[in-house]
Design an enzyme around this catalytic site. Structure first.
Site, PDB file in Angstrom:
ATOM      1  N   TYR A 128       0.807  -1.216   0.000  1.00 17.41           N
ATOM      2  CA  TYR A 128       0.000   0.000   0.000  1.00 17.41           C
ATOM      3  C   TYR A 128       0.841   1.268   0.000  1.00 17.41           C
ATOM      4  CZ  TYR A 128      -4.095  -2.848   0.749  1.00 17.41           C
ATOM      5  OH  TYR A 128      -5.082  -3.776   0.607  1.00 17.41           O
ATOM      6  N   LYS A 175       3.227 -13.940   6.042  1.00 13.71           N
ATOM      7  CA  LYS A 175       3.599 -14.908   5.000  1.00 13.71           C
ATOM      8  C   LYS A 175       5.126 -15.004   5.002  1.00 13.71           C
ATOM      9  CE  LYS A 175       2.186 -17.629   1.723  1.00 13.71           C
ATOM     10  NZ  LYS A 175       1.410 -18.847   2.005  1.00 13.71           N
ATOM     11  N   ASP A 208      -2.199 -17.683   5.591  1.00 14.46           N
ATOM     12  CA  ASP A 208      -3.239 -18.473   4.899  1.00 14.46           C
ATOM     13  C   ASP A 208      -3.915 -19.418   5.885  1.00 14.46           C
ATOM     14  OD1 ASP A 208      -0.578 -19.202   4.719  1.00 14.46           O
ATOM     15  OD2 ASP A 208      -0.809 -20.486   2.978  1.00 14.46           O
ATOM     16  N   ASP A 232      -6.047  -6.166   5.466  1.00  9.00           N
ATOM     17  CA  ASP A 232      -7.178  -5.716   4.657  1.00  9.00           C
ATOM     18  C   ASP A 232      -8.082  -6.917   4.358  1.00  9.00           C
ATOM     19  OD1 ASP A 232      -8.732  -4.081   3.162  1.00  9.00           O
ATOM     20  OD2 ASP A 232      -7.299  -3.718   1.570  1.00  9.00           O
TER      21      ASP A 232
END
Ligand code: NAP
Length: 479
Positions: A128, A175, A208, A232
């Site tokens: 972002y 991640k 995940d 988000d």
């Protein structure tokens, strides 16, 4: 009673309706607020202001330090940036707190599972940062920038927030298994800072699996600290567990200003129809009141919402469908009627003011004792056969007294070929060159000049070594 000065940005689409509802309810508590109405978003873009945020709005937030904001429409595709992201970055609201709590009277497949979690999303870094480039006419690049300082701020916010609400556990979702440097920075910072909070059980979870666990067993989570993009997505997902975006409030927290807003966007198809659920912005207002230390007024509104949904069963169309729906205005008026009432059986959280001081976080807290550059990656536009390009890069390397290590395409080794299979190429490849020892800038300039004689390069990355550890990742297939 002193009045609070607050900037109110009605926003786009459903924004004016939902912020009007929130303001009406907040005012009805009797609290004294001087609302300063300011513009941002679509109308401002239309007037030709590329940021979507006029100077008067910036001045107002600078002065008041607190804003309640409706959603702003983001132009899609090329051109203007999101005015939301601009506001968050302009006021360095580094943390976005997004509570997800089962709401009495709102039936969902997860009802009675006691979902009561909070996503603490990093708010200004990551993808972002909006640093995007077309590397070639056919390959786009978005830089994912994650700083140690940014990680420290969001991790401390997560731990302090967890403490302020008497929570027992905190997760960090990243991640880091794939993006070892960028996402890994948050994981490492979290594990380090966790030692300062022995009262909280701190656990890392791969993002995940976090999404999977949120759907499977959301009640196991209390606070989840995560990077901007992950946050988000996880927060929209989590909001669906408790009835949808209509119930998901948010607070953008900065050292100098805080902007309170719903997680949802401007939902243009519902604009002006008096059907939308205003709860998310009202709950953002509740968060704002707690931030101002107005705990009693905040609790009054929260319980009035509980009574409206669970006792009066006045609910908007997103919960009960069109046939039985209350309008936005009826919902708002019912909440006002219920101010002062309490819903039995609800356990109220022990809210305390946040205790955060970021002033001592240095710009660069990691200071390697030894560092050098051992090579360079040159990003090249190429449509030639890969062997032809590879040989040309070997010659460029020789002319610059360097060695070509390999050529990659999207992170995969494509030259020298080690198998008989023909690689699937794009028009952007990366040549990795190594020096015969530490490189200086003149050698890097030399290799760029040599590459530039035979190919169109678009950017370079130095291959740093910090305290003996490579500051870059190996390509897939690189020995
Ligand atoms: P959205 O406006 O959040 O709407 C997506 C869907 O969520 C709606 O169609 C509706 O679902 C549901 N929804 C949203 N708000 C709701 C509410 N108050 N009550 C009940 N349901 C609600 O997302 P979008 O359509 O992707 O984005 C529209 C614009 O908003 C875009 O320009 C986007 O960039 C912008 N945006 C702004 C912000 C912000 O200002 N912070 C955040 C996100 C998006 P159903 O269709 O199922 O009824």
């Amino acid at each position: 009673m002193t009045a609070h000065n607050i900037t109110l940005i009605p926003g786009d689409g459903i924004g004016p309706e939902v912020t009007k509802a929130a303001r009406k309810i907040i005012d009805a508590t009797g609290i004294k607020i001087n609302w300063e109405i300011c513009e941002a978003g679509a109308e401002v873009f239309k007037k030709g202001k590329a940021t979507g945020v006029p100077q008067e709005t910036i001045d107002s937030i600078n002065k008041n330090k607190i804003a309640l904001k409706g959603p702003l429409e983001t132009p899609v595709g090329f051109g203007e940036k999101s005015a939301n992201v601009t506001l968050r970055k302009m006021f360095e609201t580094y943390g976005n707190i997004r509570p997800v709590r089962e709401f009495p009277g709102v039936k969902t497949p997860y009802s009675r599972r006691n979902i009561d979690l909070v996503i603490v999303r990093e708010n200004v870094e990551d993808l972002y940062a909006g640093i995007e480039h077309m590397q070639t006419p056919n390959v786009a690049q978005c830089l994912k920038l994650i700083s140690r300082k940014g990680c420290e701020k969001i991790v401390r916010l997560g731990f302090e927030f967890a403490r302020s609400q008497g929570r027992k556990t905190i997760h960090c979702a990243t991640k880091a298994n794939i993006m070892k440097f960028s996402e890994g920075m948050l994981k490492r910072t979290f594990e380090e800072i966790a030692k300062e909070y022995p009262d909280l059980k701190a656990e890392h979870i791969i993002v995940d699996n976090c999404a999977h666990q949120l759907v499977k067993k959301p009640e196991q989570f209390e606070v989840i600290v995560t990077t901007n993009m992950n946050g988000d997505i996880l927060s929209d997902l989590s909001s669906a567990l408790i009835g949808g975006l209509g119930f998901a409030p948010g607070a953008n927290i900065g050292d100098n200003a805080c902007i309170f807003e719903a997680v949802h966007g401007s939902a243009p198809k519902y604009a002006g129809k008096n059907t939308i659920n205003p709860m998310a912005v009202i709950l953002s207002g509740v968060m704002m009141l707690r931030h101002l230390g107005e705990f009693k007024h905040a609790l009054d509104i929260e319980h009035a919402l509980f009574v409206t949904c669970a006792v009066d069963k006045v609910l908007t169309r997103d919960v009960v469908g069109d046939a039985n729906a209350a309008s936005t205005t009826l919902f708002t008026d019912t909440v006002i009627k219920n101010l002062g009432k309490r819903l039995d059986g609800v356990v109220d959280r022990p809210y305390k003011p946040l205790n955060i001081d970021n002033s001592n976080i240095p710009i660069a807290s990691i200071k390697p004792k030894e560092r050098f550059v051992e090579g360079v990656d040159v990003f090249i536009e190429n449509i030639k056969p890969i062997v032809e390009l590879g040989k040309a890069m070997e010659q460029a390397a020789a002319a610059a007294s360097m060695k070509l290590k390999l050529v990659t395409c999207r992170g995969m080794k494509v030259y020298p070929l080690t198998t008989n299979s023909v690689p699937d190429l794009t028009d952007q490849v990366t040549a990795r060159f190594a020096g015969n020892g530490p490189l200086d800038d003149s050698q890097i300039q030399k290799i760029i000049t040599e590459v530039g004689k035979v190919a169109n390069w678009s950017h370079i990355e130095k291959l740093h070594v910090f305290d003996g550890k490579p500051g870059y990742t190996r390509a897939h297939g690189e020995e």
